[in-house]
Scaffold this active site. Structure first.
Site, PDB file in Angstrom:
ATOM      1  N   HIS A  52       0.844  -1.198   0.000  1.00 21.10           N
ATOM      2  CA  HIS A  52       0.000   0.000   0.000  1.00 21.10           C
ATOM      3  C   HIS A  52       0.877   1.245   0.000  1.00 21.10           C
ATOM      4  O   HIS A  52       2.109   1.154   0.142  1.00 21.10           O
ATOM      5  CB  HIS A  52      -0.927   0.005   1.223  1.00 21.10           C
ATOM      6  CG  HIS A  52      -0.243  -0.181   2.530  1.00 21.10           C
ATOM      7  ND1 HIS A  52       0.651   0.728   3.038  1.00 21.10           N
ATOM      8  CD2 HIS A  52      -0.274  -1.197   3.423  1.00 21.10           C
ATOM      9  CE1 HIS A  52       1.100   0.296   4.194  1.00 21.10           C
ATOM     10  NE2 HIS A  52       0.577  -0.886   4.454  1.00 21.10           N
TER      11      HIS A  52
HETATM   12  P1  TYD Z   1      -1.950  -2.892   7.881  1.00 18.65           P
HETATM   13  O1  TYD Z   1      -1.355  -1.538   8.003  1.00 18.65           O
HETATM   14  O2  TYD Z   1      -2.940  -3.128   6.773  1.00 18.65           O
HETATM   15  O3  TYD Z   1      -0.796  -3.955   7.774  1.00 18.65           O
HETATM   16  P2  TYD Z   1       0.245  -4.110   6.583  1.00 18.65           P
HETATM   17  O4  TYD Z   1       1.445  -3.300   7.002  1.00 18.65           O
HETATM   18  O5  TYD Z   1       0.516  -5.553   6.420  1.00 18.65           O
HETATM   19  O6  TYD Z   1      -0.402  -3.522   5.370  1.00 18.65           O
HETATM   20  O7  TYD Z   1      -2.634  -3.264   9.255  1.00 18.65           O
HETATM   21  C1  TYD Z   1      -3.196  -4.542   9.489  1.00 18.65           C
HETATM   22  C2  TYD Z   1      -4.348  -4.393  10.476  1.00 18.65           C
HETATM   23  O8  TYD Z   1      -3.877  -3.865  11.709  1.00 18.65           O
HETATM   24  C3  TYD Z   1      -5.427  -3.459   9.982  1.00 18.65           C
HETATM   25  O9  TYD Z   1      -6.671  -4.062  10.310  1.00 18.65           O
HETATM   26  C4  TYD Z   1      -5.286  -2.219  10.807  1.00 18.65           C
HETATM   27  C5  TYD Z   1      -4.583  -2.679  12.063  1.00 18.65           C
HETATM   28  N1  TYD Z   1      -3.629  -1.664  12.554  1.00 18.65           N
HETATM   29  C6  TYD Z   1      -3.949  -0.903  13.652  1.00 18.65           C
HETATM   30  O10 TYD Z   1      -5.046  -1.017  14.235  1.00 18.65           O
HETATM   31  N2  TYD Z   1      -3.033   0.007  14.124  1.00 18.65           N
HETATM   32  C7  TYD Z   1      -1.839   0.168  13.522  1.00 18.65           C
HETATM   33  O11 TYD Z   1      -1.022   0.994  13.981  1.00 18.65           O
HETATM   34  C8  TYD Z   1      -1.517  -0.612  12.355  1.00 18.65           C
HETATM   35  C9  TYD Z   1      -0.217  -0.466  11.634  1.00 18.65           C
HETATM   36  C10 TYD Z   1      -2.444  -1.524  11.911  1.00 18.65           C
END
Ligand code: TYD
Length: 134
Positions: A52
């Site tokens: 992303h």
């Molecule tokens: P996401 O940022 O999509 O992970 P990746 O880095 O693999 O793309 O986050 C995964 C899940 O965790 C999403 O449901 C949101 C949650 N999340 C939080 O609640 N707080 C945070 O600080 C982060 C980074 C993710």
């Protein structure tokens, strides 16, 4: 090009025969005000995280333990950074598509971010990212 703004931050290290120590001070070593810190761990072999772009969030990524790759794409070029030292931080400004892969066993990825979690700041579709021209 956005990737020109990506930087490897060389953090302080205090070498000591009892064990080494590194540190970072928000206002001295990080090019933004840290509002959130999170970490990624227990990544099964072959998995990737991310995939992303952030519209406005900046981040610094550190391999506190083990190693992994950070793959950055600004829509024009792609660069792969292999992080395997706890005293290097990778500064990634906003507007760059990124994913993390090639995690070693027991790797620990620490991320400092310029903002709290906000799903509205994410672009999760690469075509949409290219169109957005951030
Ligand atoms: P996401 O940022 O999509 O992970 P990746 O880095 O693999 O793309 O986050 C995964 C899940 O965790 C999403 O449901 C949101 C949650 N999340 C939080 O609640 N707080 C945070 O600080 C982060 C980074 C993710």
């Amino acid at each position: 090009m956005k990737l020109d703004k990506v930087e490897i931050l060389d953090l302080p290290k205090i070498l000591d025969e009892r064990g080494n120590l590194s540190y970072l001070e928000g206002q001295n070593h990080i090019p933004f005000k840290i509002k959130r810190t999170y970490w990624i761990y227990d990544v099964p072999g072959g998995q990737m995280r991310g995939g992303h772009a952030y519209k406005s969030l900046h981040e610094v990524i550190i391999a506190l333990s083990g190693s992994f790759d950070v793959v950055l794409n600004d829509g024009v070029e792609e660069k792969r950074f292999h992080l395997n030292r706890s005293y290097f931080g990778l500064y990634v400004p906003n507007g760059i598509w990124r994913h993390l892969d090639n995690f070693s066993t027991n790797s620990l990825c620490l991320i400092m971010a310029s903002d709290i979690y906000d799903e509205k700041d994410y672009i999760r579709d690469f075509k949409e990212y290219q169109k957005a021209n951030l």
